[in-house]
Design an enzyme around this catalytic site. Structure first.
Site, PDB file in Angstrom:
ATOM      1  N   CYS A   1       0.088  -1.490  -0.074  1.00  0.00           N
ATOM      2  CA  CYS A   1      -0.578  -1.776  -1.347  1.00  0.00           C
ATOM      3  C   CYS A   1      -1.836  -0.936  -1.580  1.00  0.00           C
ATOM      4  O   CYS A   1      -2.408  -0.977  -2.674  1.00  0.00           O
ATOM      5  CB  CYS A   1      -0.947  -3.252  -1.417  1.00  0.00           C
ATOM      6  SG  CYS A   1       0.404  -4.341  -0.935  1.00  0.00           S
TER       7      CYS A   1
ATOM      8  N   HIS B   1      -8.520  -6.416  -5.937  1.00  0.00           N
ATOM      9  CA  HIS B   1      -7.136  -6.360  -5.463  1.00  0.00           C
ATOM     10  C   HIS B   1      -6.400  -7.577  -6.012  1.00  0.00           C
ATOM     11  O   HIS B   1      -5.286  -7.461  -6.502  1.00  0.00           O
ATOM     12  CB  HIS B   1      -7.101  -6.305  -3.940  1.00  0.00           C
ATOM     13  CG  HIS B   1      -5.754  -5.993  -3.385  1.00  0.00           C
ATOM     14  ND1 HIS B   1      -5.052  -4.860  -3.736  1.00  0.00           N
ATOM     15  CD2 HIS B   1      -4.949  -6.676  -2.531  1.00  0.00           C
ATOM     16  CE1 HIS B   1      -3.881  -4.850  -3.110  1.00  0.00           C
ATOM     17  NE2 HIS B   1      -3.792  -5.953  -2.381  1.00  0.00           N
TER      18      HIS B   1
ATOM     19  N   GLU C   1     -11.210 -11.810  -0.509  1.00  0.00           N
ATOM     20  CA  GLU C   1     -11.848 -10.758  -1.293  1.00  0.00           C
ATOM     21  C   GLU C   1     -13.154 -11.246  -1.915  1.00  0.00           C
ATOM     22  O   GLU C   1     -14.160 -10.528  -1.910  1.00  0.00           O
ATOM     23  CB  GLU C   1     -10.898 -10.278  -2.387  1.00  0.00           C
ATOM     24  CG  GLU C   1     -11.439  -9.101  -3.186  1.00  0.00           C
ATOM     25  CD  GLU C   1     -10.398  -8.437  -4.058  1.00  0.00           C
ATOM     26  OE1 GLU C   1     -10.674  -7.333  -4.582  1.00  0.00           O
ATOM     27  OE2 GLU C   1      -9.283  -8.998  -4.223  1.00  0.00           O
TER      28      GLU C   1
ATOM     29  N   LYS D   1      -3.587  -7.517 -12.156  1.00  0.00           N
ATOM     30  CA  LYS D   1      -2.256  -7.875 -11.651  1.00  0.00           C
ATOM     31  C   LYS D   1      -1.726  -9.111 -12.367  1.00  0.00           C
ATOM     32  O   LYS D   1      -0.515  -9.334 -12.409  1.00  0.00           O
ATOM     33  CB  LYS D   1      -2.294  -8.117 -10.145  1.00  0.00           C
ATOM     34  CG  LYS D   1      -2.445  -6.860  -9.299  1.00  0.00           C
ATOM     35  CD  LYS D   1      -2.385  -7.191  -7.809  1.00  0.00           C
ATOM     36  CE  LYS D   1      -2.507  -5.928  -6.957  1.00  0.00           C
ATOM     37  NZ  LYS D   1      -3.862  -5.342  -6.975  1.00  0.00           N
TER      38      LYS D   1
ATOM     39  N   HIS E   1       2.029  -6.827  -9.343  1.00  0.00           N
ATOM     40  CA  HIS E   1       1.587  -6.031  -8.199  1.00  0.00           C
ATOM     41  C   HIS E   1       2.528  -4.842  -8.048  1.00  0.00           C
ATOM     42  O   HIS E   1       3.676  -4.998  -7.646  1.00  0.00           O
ATOM     43  CB  HIS E   1       1.604  -6.894  -6.946  1.00  0.00           C
ATOM     44  CG  HIS E   1       0.889  -6.283  -5.780  1.00  0.00           C
ATOM     45  ND1 HIS E   1       0.638  -4.928  -5.669  1.00  0.00           N
ATOM     46  CD2 HIS E   1       0.352  -6.849  -4.662  1.00  0.00           C
ATOM     47  CE1 HIS E   1      -0.007  -4.691  -4.531  1.00  0.00           C
ATOM     48  NE2 HIS E   1      -0.187  -5.842  -3.919  1.00  0.00           N
TER      49      HIS E   1
ATOM     50  N   PHE F   1      -1.317  -4.748   3.358  1.00  0.00           N
ATOM     51  CA  PHE F   1      -0.718  -5.223   4.599  1.00  0.00           C
ATOM     52  C   PHE F   1      -0.924  -4.147   5.662  1.00  0.00           C
ATOM     53  O   PHE F   1      -0.898  -2.949   5.378  1.00  0.00           O
ATOM     54  CB  PHE F   1       0.782  -5.460   4.407  1.00  0.00           C
ATOM     55  CG  PHE F   1       1.116  -6.784   3.772  1.00  0.00           C
ATOM     56  CD1 PHE F   1       0.169  -7.783   3.611  1.00  0.00           C
ATOM     57  CD2 PHE F   1       2.409  -7.044   3.336  1.00  0.00           C
ATOM     58  CE1 PHE F   1       0.486  -9.012   3.034  1.00  0.00           C
ATOM     59  CE2 PHE F   1       2.745  -8.261   2.760  1.00  0.00           C
ATOM     60  CZ  PHE F   1       1.779  -9.233   2.613  1.00  0.00           C
TER      61      PHE F   1
END
Length: 402
Positions: free
Chosen positions: A162, A294, A305, A326, A331, A390
């Site tokens: 990502c 994010h 976050e 998003k 995403h 990830f």
């Protein structure tokens, strides 16, 4: 060290097939998430996603090109054409030798891979098209962009899940800033919305079945999207000398690794990336007015976050605006940071902060100004774009108004 500016931008994503369409959708808080439409969708537990609607590949590319271009490559080329047209750059002679392309993607030609697994394992075919490998390889999009625009300098692909787009744009920024390159075409692209792509993500149990609601106490997971965004990063003096329109300046970049867990995010790793981008750009934290988060809509990401932002900015965190687009476009995995950079440019140029739509109920662990549900007019001088992947890989870009 040279100054680096953005002189071109292009995109195709669930909110629009151009930059103006996308920014209009962000201003309106439009949602691009809906029922998935592809083969065997009824076999999925998750049946929603953010697909690019109304897109006909045959109207853009000929048959010979489509034999070589996976969907993720098509998105990259469409976005690159818009970005290069806006920038006005033509790559010939020495400029071509000193310019390249760095794109991010996570899955590469996953649609091609999915289709050919079906052909071999489900349908029992013993032959596949001779172009399957060059069509599905992760560097296909970057290679085709380099060939179409005669970019003969450093050209490669970054695959960091990502964070792929932000890592790619960070590399492009450093190449121009260091003087290695005069201009770089950069961004990211992804097309994972096929049966195998969604089925694999289902296994992680982080997907929502109804909506993406970042920062809301009622959030229940992420929603996959597809699309791409491409930008032209250029040496400021070169851009100024040719009278180019400057969209924004890239001020700083930082990347960190959590070195902790393959899927769970780390507050410390995210905070080090945010603080690193500020340090790299020589930016006082009080100058930052907006962060494009994010903000995936998962329980773990959003609270982690927000905690990282609070740690870095201290009291100033209460005066920051932080939103997740998003919630609108889903995403885009390896392409997500590139499309989200458009919201950062809109904040700097137009004074419009994209909202976090779908917000229903405050979460005490996400107690920041998340610009809920409606866009906001505000003047900001410096913005950040966060990407946390990830594998514990974090990449943060800092942009400023010129």
């Amino acid at each position: 060290m040279r100054r680096v500016v953005i002189t071109g931008a292009g995109t195709i994503n669930p909110l629009g097939q151009s930059v103006p369409q996308t920014l209009a959708a962000m201003r309106e808080g439009r949602c691009g998430i809906g029922p998935l439409q592809f083969r065997d969708v009824e076999r999925l537990a998750v049946k929603i996603g953010a697909q690019v609607q109304g897109y006909d590949p045959e109207a853009v590319f000929n048959r010979q090109q489509l034999a070589l271009y996976d969907r993720f490559t098509q998105f990259a080329l469409i976005a690159a054409r818009e970005a290069l047209a806006l920038s006005g750059l033509e790559f010939t002679g020495a400029l071509a030798d000193r310019s390249g392309v760095v794109l991010g993607t996570s899955g590469g030609g996953l649609t091609t891979q999915d289709e050919n697994y079906r052909a071999v394992y489900e349908e029992g075919k013993n032959r596949v098209h001779p172009f399957v490998v060059p069509k599905l390889m992760n560097n296909a999009a970057a290679s085709h962009v380099s060939m179409e625009f005669n970019l003969r300098g450093p050209s490669f692909t970054v695959a960091t899940a990502c964070a792929s787009s932000n890592h790619a744009m960070g590399q492009a920024f450093q190449m121009v800033r260091s003087g290695l390159c005069t201009a770089m075409v950069t961004g990211g692209t992804e097309a994972m919305l096929c049966f195998g792509g969604v089925k694999a993500w289902e296994g992680l149990r982080v997907m929502s079945k109804d909506a993406c609601r970042p920062f809301s106490a009622t959030r229940n997971g992420m929603v996959q999207g597809e699309g791409g965004g491409v930008f032209v990063f250029e040496d400021y003096e070169h851009a100024k000398a040719r009278g180019a329109e400057i969209l924004a300046e890239v001020l700083g970049f930082a990347m960190t690794s959590d070195a902790a867990d393959i899927v769970m995010p780390s507050k410390q790793g995210a905070a080090r990336a945010i603080a690193g981008a500020l340090k790299d750009g020589g930016i006082a934290k009080e100058r930052v007015g907006y962060i494009n988060a994010h903000g995936t809509g998962t329980a773990a990401n959003d609270k982690t976050e927000c905690a990282a932002v609070a740690d870095v900015f201290g009291r100033h965190a209460d005066r920051l605006m932080i939103s997740s687009t998003k919630s609108m476009h889903g995403h885009l995995i390896g392409g997500t940071g590139a499309v989200e950079l458009l919201a950062c440019i809109m904040a700097l140029r137009d004074g419009v902060i994209a909202p976090t739509i779908g917000y229903e109920e405050p979460d005490p662990e996400c107690a920041l100004d998340v610009v809920p549900n409606e866009a906001r007019e505000a003047s900001v001088d410096v913005v950040l774009s966060n990407a946390f992947a990830f594998g514990g890989l974090n990449a943060v870009l800092a942009l400023g108004r010129v």
